[in-house]
Every structure is written in C-alpha cells, then in structure tokens.
Motif scaffolding. Structure first.
Motif, PDB file in Angstrom:
ATOM      1  N   VAL A  97       0.848  -1.198   0.000  1.00  0.00           N
ATOM      2  CA  VAL A  97       0.000   0.000   0.000  1.00  0.00           C
ATOM      3  C   VAL A  97       0.884   1.250   0.000  1.00  0.00           C
ATOM      4  CG1 VAL A  97      -1.673   1.331   1.358  1.00  0.00           C
ATOM      5  CG2 VAL A  97      -1.999  -1.129   1.034  1.00  0.00           C
ATOM      6  N   CYS A 100       2.289   1.708  -3.463  1.00  0.00           N
ATOM      7  CA  CYS A 100       1.237   2.216  -4.340  1.00  0.00           C
ATOM      8  C   CYS A 100       1.030   3.712  -4.108  1.00  0.00           C
ATOM      9  CB  CYS A 100      -0.057   1.446  -4.116  1.00  0.00           C
ATOM     10  SG  CYS A 100      -1.387   1.901  -5.251  1.00  0.00           S
ATOM     11  N   TRP A 101       0.927   4.100  -2.858  1.00  0.00           N
ATOM     12  CA  TRP A 101       0.719   5.509  -2.536  1.00  0.00           C
ATOM     13  C   TRP A 101       1.891   6.364  -3.013  1.00  0.00           C
ATOM     14  CZ3 TRP A 101      -2.538   9.110  -1.809  1.00  0.00           C
ATOM     15  CH2 TRP A 101      -2.131  10.339  -1.282  1.00  0.00           C
ATOM     16  N   ILE A 104       1.821   6.815  -6.670  1.00  0.00           N
ATOM     17  CA  ILE A 104       0.859   7.857  -7.066  1.00  0.00           C
ATOM     18  C   ILE A 104       1.496   9.237  -6.918  1.00  0.00           C
ATOM     19  CG2 ILE A 104      -1.308   8.987  -6.411  1.00  0.00           C
ATOM     20  CD1 ILE A 104      -2.350   6.146  -5.678  1.00  0.00           C
ATOM     21  N   VAL A 132       2.336   2.202  -9.554  1.00  0.00           N
ATOM     22  CA  VAL A 132       0.983   2.332  -9.008  1.00  0.00           C
ATOM     23  C   VAL A 132       0.187   1.049  -9.253  1.00  0.00           C
ATOM     24  CG1 VAL A 132      -1.173   3.637  -9.108  1.00  0.00           C
ATOM     25  CG2 VAL A 132       1.026   4.828  -9.365  1.00  0.00           C
TER      26      VAL A 132
END
Length: 163
Positions: A97, A100-101, A104, A132
């Motif tokens: 996570v 992914c963040w 972004i 991402v």
C-alpha cells in the motif's frame, strides 16, 4: 472474471516480453544493416521491461512464489505458524500500500513538472504508473492471501490451486 483474475498478469508479462524481443531485434537489425538506431525501440523496450518486472511482482505474490525466509516459520508449531504467517503477509500488505501511494505521488509529480520521455515524448508518468498498478495489484493479491490464511488456514507456499 475468473479468467481475468487468472490470466491478467501472465498475459501482460508475456506481451511485454514479446515486445522487448521484437523491439530489440528490430534495433539490432537497424544497427547492423542500416547503420542507424531506432531510438523509439530502445525507449519502448525499456518501458516494457519496467512494466514486465512490476507485474511479475504481483504475479509472484499471487502464486506465493515471492522471496521469503521461512526458517523461523518452519520451526513454529502449526497453530502459531498461521498467525506469524498472517502477520508477515500483513506487513507485506502495508508495504505494498505504501509503494502504491508513493507511486501515485511520484507519478503526479512527474505530470505536474511536465517531464517527458526523450524519444516517444510521452509523459514519464507512463513509466511511473507501473509502480501504481503493481502496488495496487500486489495489495489486492495480499488481501486475498490474508483471507486464505485467516479464513481457511492455508499456509502453502507454492501456487494456489483454487482461484
């Protein structure tokens, strides 16, 4: 939906590998036969390689073939092993996570700065978007793995037989 879940990453990985082979082969032919280089081929091969690697991460998670050290896990009794395994998957989920963040954030920053790739003149966000997608897909795969561990007690470290 099952077919998509089962074949999504392998299809992307094989397509990217095929693209790399064709692009590099074309560039080699251009260099030796015509004494020139195909700049776009080099850049697209690089993009394909990055996307292939990042999708390989989520595929390895799906198949439970990602690298892990299981020495301590193997020494634990069966009841405790399940919870330690779930904890390790949860830590990996938090990491995915976060990846992914941060992917972004990096992708958005590259768009805001107007960075582009030299040959294709595409935004560098195309390259960073792989982070991402991989982080999000890895997180989804780890949620499923956690469910398998906690709900069904599945501690197998090889590929899953059910989808």
């Amino acid at each position: 939906m099952r077919a998509l879940e089962k074949w999504f990453e392998p299809t992307v990985i094989v397509a990217m590998l095929g693209a790399i082979i064709v692009l590099v082969f074309a560039d080699v032919i251009a260099r030796f036969a015509f004494s020139t280089s195909i700049a776009v081929a080099n850049e697209l091969a690089r993009l394909s390689f990055v996307w292939m690697i990042y999708f390989g991460v989520s595929y390895a998670i799906r198949e439970r073939r990602h690298m892990r050290v299981t020495v301590i896990l193997d020494m634990l009794p069966q009841g405790l092993r399940r919870w330690v395994f779930a904890l390790s998957e949860a830590v990996f989920l938090i990491y995915s996570v976060a990846v992914c963040w941060l992917g972004i954030v990096i992708t958005q920053q590259s768009l805001d700065r107007g960075k582009i790739l030299s040959s294709t003149e595409w935004p560098t966000a195309v390259l960073y978007a792989a982070i991402v997608f991989s982080g999000g897909l890895s997180a989804a795969r780890l949620v499923h793995s956690l469910w398998r561990v906690l709900a069904r007690g599945d501690l197998r470290l090889g590929p899953q037989t059910d989808v």
